[in-house]
Write a protein that holds these residues in place. Sequence first.
Motif: not given
Length: 372
Positions: A30-38
């Motif tokens: 889920s942390w990937g969803d918090v970081k849309p620039d990555w």
Amino acid sequence: MSLTLRPISRAEHLAFVAERPSVSHLQLPSWGDVKPDWQAESLGWFEADGRLAGVGLVLLRPLPKVKRYLAYLPEGPVIDWHAPDLERWLDPMLAHLKARGAFSVKMGPPVVARRWSPEAVKAAIADPGAHRLRDVPATSCEPGVDLADRLRRMGWRQAEPGGEDGFAAGQPRYVCQVPLAGRSLEDVHRGLNQQWRRNIKKAEKAGVKIVRGGREDLPAFYELYTETAARDRFIPRPLPYFERMWSALTAEHPDRMRLYLAHHDGDLLAAATMLVVGGHVWYSYGASTSRKREVQPSNAMQWRMMCDAHELGAHVYDFRGITDTLEESDHLLGLLRFKVGAGGEAVEYVGEWDFPLNRLLHKAFDVYMSRR
């Protein structure tokens, strides 16, 4: 025997995490969803028999105008950091990320190096000869001390520990943690210093009410958060960041992220977010107003969060980053006193480490980031 590494599904990643006592929230899919620039990718390490033995969330940040990436595993990966043959784990990761176009890899092993008891921190603050926590003898040393030497021998470089305030540019190297495992709530309460106990009692007497909020309360939290940012001199994240965080984390697990609000006579005076992964609970973001400070809403709110963490069966309540400076002139020393006053130990992790796969691009990226 070598390990093979390949991308895995979110379901495989989460199933592995669920079997662990705890994993950093920064290593969840889920942390990937918090970081849309990555760009985010879940990686899995497999034994020869096909068993999944480790996981990692890698975030890929593109270098401007070039299809090359900085690969970042915050507070990860989730592997056997105490294995004698660490190359077996890290070499396949470097090979995979190089093939993905990474010019540099940054990771933060979730391994503790040293701990200082609340008493040791209090004594260090009072000692005029002590300027930084890192220079004060630790209460206990842990495997992270040896890990740093092993990583250096493998060609990894320790990232600079940030600016004068002691906070790293990435994730904090120094944190404050209240141990909860094997302790009753009465034990935890006894661990609070006199000031904390007095302030909790004062808030109770004044009628401060602590309630759990939902996504609809994030704008009210955010108003206090921007006031806090102006007062404490940091750049606030935008409201959509918190909304995205709430949506992503609670979609993964309904109790992954909580919001607490402290009210007094209808006024919202303090608010905080709390994250839960297995037996580890983090105080994530806090906010408060300068109004009615005398009713001590922040102490009351933190105590409620600690009680809830204890009720959940957590083994640690993590206050997250602290400064390692002990100078009276530093505005972050008050925050260190506040957190340690709750019975928290100062904990030093092994820190963040870089492996430049392309030294020229790694240096260019460092220059680019320093100018931002």
